[in-house]
Design a protein around this motif. Structure first.
Motif, PDB file in Angstrom:
ATOM      1  N   LEU A 103       0.825  -1.213   0.000  1.00 20.53           N
ATOM      2  CA  LEU A 103       0.000   0.000   0.000  1.00 20.53           C
ATOM      3  C   LEU A 103       0.858   1.262   0.000  1.00 20.53           C
ATOM      4  CD1 LEU A 103      -2.782  -1.079   2.533  1.00 20.53           C
ATOM      5  CD2 LEU A 103      -2.989  -0.879   0.054  1.00 20.53           C
ATOM      6  N   ASN A 104       2.023   1.185   0.601  1.00 20.76           N
ATOM      7  CA  ASN A 104       2.945   2.323   0.612  1.00 20.76           C
ATOM      8  C   ASN A 104       3.383   2.710  -0.793  1.00 20.76           C
ATOM      9  OD1 ASN A 104       4.952   4.148   2.034  1.00 20.76           O
ATOM     10  ND2 ASN A 104       6.356   2.831   0.905  1.00 20.76           N
ATOM     11  N   ALA A 105       3.307   1.758  -1.734  1.00 19.31           N
ATOM     12  CA  ALA A 105       3.702   2.029  -3.113  1.00 19.31           C
ATOM     13  C   ALA A 105       2.785   3.032  -3.794  1.00 19.31           C
ATOM     14  CB  ALA A 105       3.724   0.726  -3.918  1.00 19.31           C
ATOM     15  N   LEU A 106       1.668   3.371  -3.153  1.00 18.79           N
ATOM     16  CA  LEU A 106       0.741   4.358  -3.716  1.00 18.79           C
ATOM     17  C   LEU A 106       1.270   5.787  -3.602  1.00 18.79           C
ATOM     18  CD1 LEU A 106      -2.612   2.964  -2.288  1.00 18.79           C
ATOM     19  CD2 LEU A 106      -1.874   2.865  -4.670  1.00 18.79           C
ATOM     20  N   THR A 107       2.335   5.992  -2.850  1.00 21.96           N
ATOM     21  CA  THR A 107       2.841   7.343  -2.584  1.00 21.96           C
ATOM     22  C   THR A 107       3.045   8.184  -3.848  1.00 21.96           C
ATOM     23  OG1 THR A 107       3.877   6.722  -0.495  1.00 21.96           O
ATOM     24  CG2 THR A 107       4.748   8.663  -1.594  1.00 21.96           C
ATOM     25  N   PRO A 108       3.713   7.678  -4.904  1.00 15.02           N
ATOM     26  CA  PRO A 108       3.921   8.523  -6.087  1.00 15.02           C
ATOM     27  C   PRO A 108       2.616   9.001  -6.719  1.00 15.02           C
ATOM     28  CG  PRO A 108       5.352   6.606  -6.169  1.00 15.02           C
ATOM     29  CD  PRO A 108       4.388   6.369  -5.060  1.00 15.02           C
ATOM     30  N   LEU A 109       1.586   8.172  -6.676  1.00 20.20           N
ATOM     31  CA  LEU A 109       0.316   8.575  -7.259  1.00 20.20           C
ATOM     32  C   LEU A 109      -0.353   9.665  -6.427  1.00 20.20           C
ATOM     33  CD1 LEU A 109      -1.182   5.179  -8.493  1.00 20.20           C
ATOM     34  CD2 LEU A 109       0.151   6.872  -9.732  1.00 20.20           C
ATOM     35  N   PHE A 110      -0.175   9.604  -5.113  1.00 20.76           N
ATOM     36  CA  PHE A 110      -0.736  10.659  -4.273  1.00 20.76           C
ATOM     37  C   PHE A 110       0.050  11.958  -4.426  1.00 20.76           C
ATOM     38  CE2 PHE A 110      -3.070   7.247  -2.280  1.00 20.76           C
ATOM     39  CZ  PHE A 110      -4.259   7.872  -1.941  1.00 20.76           C
ATOM     40  N   VAL A 111       1.312  11.869  -4.780  1.00 21.90           N
ATOM     41  CA  VAL A 111       2.089  13.077  -5.094  1.00 21.90           C
ATOM     42  C   VAL A 111       1.456  13.779  -6.296  1.00 21.90           C
ATOM     43  CG1 VAL A 111       4.314  13.959  -5.885  1.00 21.90           C
ATOM     44  CG2 VAL A 111       4.236  12.161  -4.154  1.00 21.90           C
ATOM     45  N   VAL A 112       1.107  12.987  -7.311  1.00 21.98           N
ATOM     46  CA  VAL A 112       0.465  13.537  -8.515  1.00 21.98           C
ATOM     47  C   VAL A 112      -0.910  14.102  -8.183  1.00 21.98           C
ATOM     48  CG1 VAL A 112      -0.474  12.959 -10.785  1.00 21.98           C
ATOM     49  CG2 VAL A 112       1.730  12.009 -10.067  1.00 21.98           C
ATOM     50  N   ALA A 255      15.310   7.226  -9.637  1.00 24.68           N
ATOM     51  CA  ALA A 255      15.162   7.095  -8.186  1.00 24.68           C
ATOM     52  C   ALA A 255      13.764   6.621  -7.813  1.00 24.68           C
ATOM     53  CB  ALA A 255      15.459   8.421  -7.502  1.00 24.68           C
ATOM     54  N   SER A 256      12.751   7.072  -8.556  1.00 23.65           N
ATOM     55  CA  SER A 256      11.376   6.687  -8.240  1.00 23.65           C
ATOM     56  C   SER A 256      11.099   5.219  -8.513  1.00 23.65           C
ATOM     57  CB  SER A 256      10.390   7.549  -9.036  1.00 23.65           C
ATOM     58  OG  SER A 256      10.469   7.243 -10.418  1.00 23.65           O
ATOM     59  N   SER A 257      11.985   4.562  -9.264  1.00 22.08           N
ATOM     60  CA  SER A 257      11.782   3.135  -9.541  1.00 22.08           C
ATOM     61  C   SER A 257      11.926   2.287  -8.281  1.00 22.08           C
ATOM     62  CB  SER A 257      12.759   2.648 -10.618  1.00 22.08           C
ATOM     63  OG  SER A 257      14.099   2.811 -10.198  1.00 22.08           O
ATOM     64  N   VAL A 258      12.449   2.865  -7.210  1.00 19.77           N
ATOM     65  CA  VAL A 258      12.518   2.147  -5.938  1.00 19.77           C
ATOM     66  C   VAL A 258      11.110   1.799  -5.449  1.00 19.77           C
ATOM     67  CG1 VAL A 258      12.416   4.152  -4.392  1.00 19.77           C
ATOM     68  CG2 VAL A 258      13.678   2.124  -3.697  1.00 19.77           C
ATOM     69  N   THR A 259      10.115   2.549  -5.921  1.00 15.86           N
ATOM     70  CA  THR A 259       8.713   2.303  -5.556  1.00 15.86           C
ATOM     71  C   THR A 259       8.284   0.891  -5.911  1.00 15.86           C
ATOM     72  OG1 THR A 259       8.238   4.629  -6.014  1.00 15.86           O
ATOM     73  CG2 THR A 259       6.359   3.170  -5.825  1.00 15.86           C
ATOM     74  N   TYR A 260       8.814   0.366  -7.012  1.00 12.82           N
ATOM     75  CA  TYR A 260       8.413  -0.967  -7.463  1.00 12.82           C
ATOM     76  C   TYR A 260       9.153  -2.075  -6.718  1.00 12.82           C
ATOM     77  CZ  TYR A 260       7.446   2.343 -11.207  1.00 12.82           C
ATOM     78  OH  TYR A 260       7.064   3.450 -11.903  1.00 12.82           O
ATOM     79  N   LEU A 261      10.297  -1.738  -6.133  1.00 15.52           N
ATOM     80  CA  LEU A 261      11.111  -2.742  -5.452  1.00 15.52           C
ATOM     81  C   LEU A 261      10.743  -2.887  -3.978  1.00 15.52           C
ATOM     82  CD1 LEU A 261      14.626  -1.853  -6.964  1.00 15.52           C
ATOM     83  CD2 LEU A 261      12.995  -3.572  -7.752  1.00 15.52           C
ATOM     84  N   ILE A 262      10.286  -1.795  -3.351  1.00 18.95           N
ATOM     85  CA  ILE A 262       9.944  -1.831  -1.922  1.00 18.95           C
ATOM     86  C   ILE A 262       8.901  -2.902  -1.598  1.00 18.95           C
ATOM     87  CG2 ILE A 262       8.883  -0.511  -0.049  1.00 18.95           C
ATOM     88  CD1 ILE A 262      10.281   1.970  -1.151  1.00 18.95           C
ATOM     89  N   PRO A 263       7.782  -2.999  -2.359  1.00 21.49           N
ATOM     90  CA  PRO A 263       6.795  -4.036  -2.030  1.00 21.49           C
ATOM     91  C   PRO A 263       7.355  -5.455  -2.123  1.00 21.49           C
ATOM     92  CG  PRO A 263       5.840  -2.406  -3.501  1.00 21.49           C
ATOM     93  CD  PRO A 263       7.312  -2.125  -3.450  1.00 21.49           C
ATOM     94  N   GLY A 295       1.028   5.095 -13.863  1.00 21.78           N
ATOM     95  CA  GLY A 295       0.869   6.479 -13.446  1.00 21.78           C
ATOM     96  C   GLY A 295       2.149   7.275 -13.444  1.00 21.78           C
ATOM     97  N   ASN A 296       3.300   6.596 -13.328  1.00 17.07           N
ATOM     98  CA  ASN A 296       4.584   7.291 -13.260  1.00 17.07           C
ATOM     99  C   ASN A 296       5.420   7.123 -14.512  1.00 17.07           C
ATOM    100  OD1 ASN A 296       5.107   8.426 -10.374  1.00 17.07           O
ATOM    101  ND2 ASN A 296       4.056   6.492 -10.092  1.00 17.07           N
ATOM    102  N   ARG A 297       4.898   6.377 -15.472  1.00 12.90           N
ATOM    103  CA  ARG A 297       5.649   6.118 -16.704  1.00 12.90           C
ATOM    104  C   ARG A 297       5.730   7.379 -17.538  1.00 12.90           C
ATOM    105  NH1 ARG A 297       3.865   3.457 -21.652  1.00 12.90           N
ATOM    106  NH2 ARG A 297       5.634   2.582 -22.766  1.00 12.90           N
ATOM    107  N   LYS A 298       6.932   7.729 -17.918  1.00 10.25           N
ATOM    108  CA  LYS A 298       7.143   8.913 -18.709  1.00 10.25           C
ATOM    109  C   LYS A 298       6.918   8.595 -20.193  1.00 10.25           C
ATOM    110  CE  LYS A 298       8.415  11.448 -15.248  1.00 10.25           C
ATOM    111  NZ  LYS A 298       7.602  12.570 -14.765  1.00 10.25           N
ATOM    112  N   LYS A 299       6.279   9.545 -20.870  1.00 10.97           N
ATOM    113  CA  LYS A 299       6.046   9.374 -22.303  1.00 10.97           C
ATOM    114  C   LYS A 299       7.358   9.488 -23.051  1.00 10.97           C
ATOM    115  CE  LYS A 299       3.166  11.056 -26.102  1.00 10.97           C
ATOM    116  NZ  LYS A 299       2.147  12.036 -26.514  1.00 10.97           N
TER     117      LYS A 299
END
Length: 304
Positions: A103-112, A255-263, A295-299
């Motif tokens: 659930l903590n992995a939701l952080t980047p989406l809440f930043v947006v 750096a934000s790719s750590v979001t996928y590794l934490i879970p 949600g965090n994937r760059k175009k």
């Protein structure tokens, strides 16, 4: 052109892996600390440990701050560290460490989301799609029942909302740092913001809890204290410094790719500790991670 990895790229990958291991291990440390301490005691001492460790960085810089910077740093200390420390501890009284990590992995989406609602940032269709998929994943996670079936919305484990609220706090924190701080370095923001909330945490810990009594009378209290100290020093203080270094030497996207590794790390710790995940949990976990990724994937920009 050589495809061999450079020394800096190898170092960045090492930083990323260390960061994922540290942050992914935070939830099992919370679990161990809760065996002795209450959520309030754990949250307060986590802040005390992190802020005390960073005193050599924060104290020399405080006298150079402007009043508006002090006000903003108090807010950052509250929403970026103090409040989430209590919320995560409270959540894990009824949630497994592995699910809390997911659930903590939701952080980047809440930043947006917070940036779009309160800081005039733009939210793209990709962001919106990621939010929707991740939200469905959360619904799955909090309604899975024994046997793998899904319950009604009335069966939702309400403690998941403590984690969601913590992610919302992180969303405000990162947007405040982005839009209201220009002169201070990220490491200074981390250290001084923790200093701002240190007195509140210390007073609450010593005057409003049984923390001191437990240390002298409850068997295993000092071992649990060690787990929480590691949580504060490694999981809060050093991890934030390492993250800032990674953002500087690599890029925010990397750096934000750590979001996928934490879970993944959190789940491995949870399974090792005997936590049981049902098939419905894996569906929800996959949806959350997929939503965060989308949600965090760059175009990508096409080149001729």
């Amino acid at each position: 052109m050589s495809n061999q990895p450079t020394e800096s790229s190898v170092r960045n990958w090492i930083y990323l892996i260390i960061l994922a291991l540290v942050w992914g291990s935070s939830f099992i440390l919370i679990k161990r600390g809760l065996e002795i301490f209450s959520p309030g005691e754990l949250g307060a001492f986590r802040i005390v440990a992190a802020a005390t460790f960073l005193l050599p960085l924060s104290l020399p810089r405080v006298r150079f701050l402007k009043s508006v910077q002090v006000q903003n740093l108090i807010i950052v200390g509250l929403v970026g560290s103090f409040i989430p420390a209590f919320l995560f501890a409270k959540a894990q009284t009824q949630l497994s460490s592995s699910l809390t990590g997911v659930l903590n992995a939701l952080t980047p989406l809440f930043v947006v989301l917070v940036g779009a609602l309160f800081f005039s940032s733009k939210i793209t269709r990709r962001n919106a799609l990621g939010l929707l998929i991740a939200f469905l994943g959360v619904l799955i996670l909090v309604t899975v029942r024994e046997g793998g079936s899904f319950g009604a919305l009335s069966d939702i484990n309400a403690y998941a909302f403590f984690v969601i609220l913590a992610c919302t706090c992180y969303g405000f924190n990162l947007n405040i740092i982005k839009f209201r701080f220009v002169e201070l370095k990220p490491i200074e923001i981390t250290a001084i913001s923790l200093l701002m909330v240190l007195p509140v945490a210390l007073i609450y810990l010593m005057a409003g809890t049984q923390f001191s009594y437990k240390l002298v009378s409850v068997p295993g209290a000092w071992q649990a204290l060690g787990y929480v100290a590691l949580l504060g020093i490694l999981g809060t203080a050093l991890a934030l410094i390492l993250f800032n270094m990674l953002v500087k030497t690599a890029s925010p996207v990397f750096a934000s790719s750590v979001t996928y590794l934490i879970p993944i790390v959190a789940i491995l710790w949870g399974v090792w500790d005997g936590e049981v995940l049902l098939w419905g949990h894996y569906v929800g976990i996959a949806a959350v991670i997929l939503g965060v990724w989308i949600g965090n994937r760059k175009k990508r920009i096409k080149r001729a």
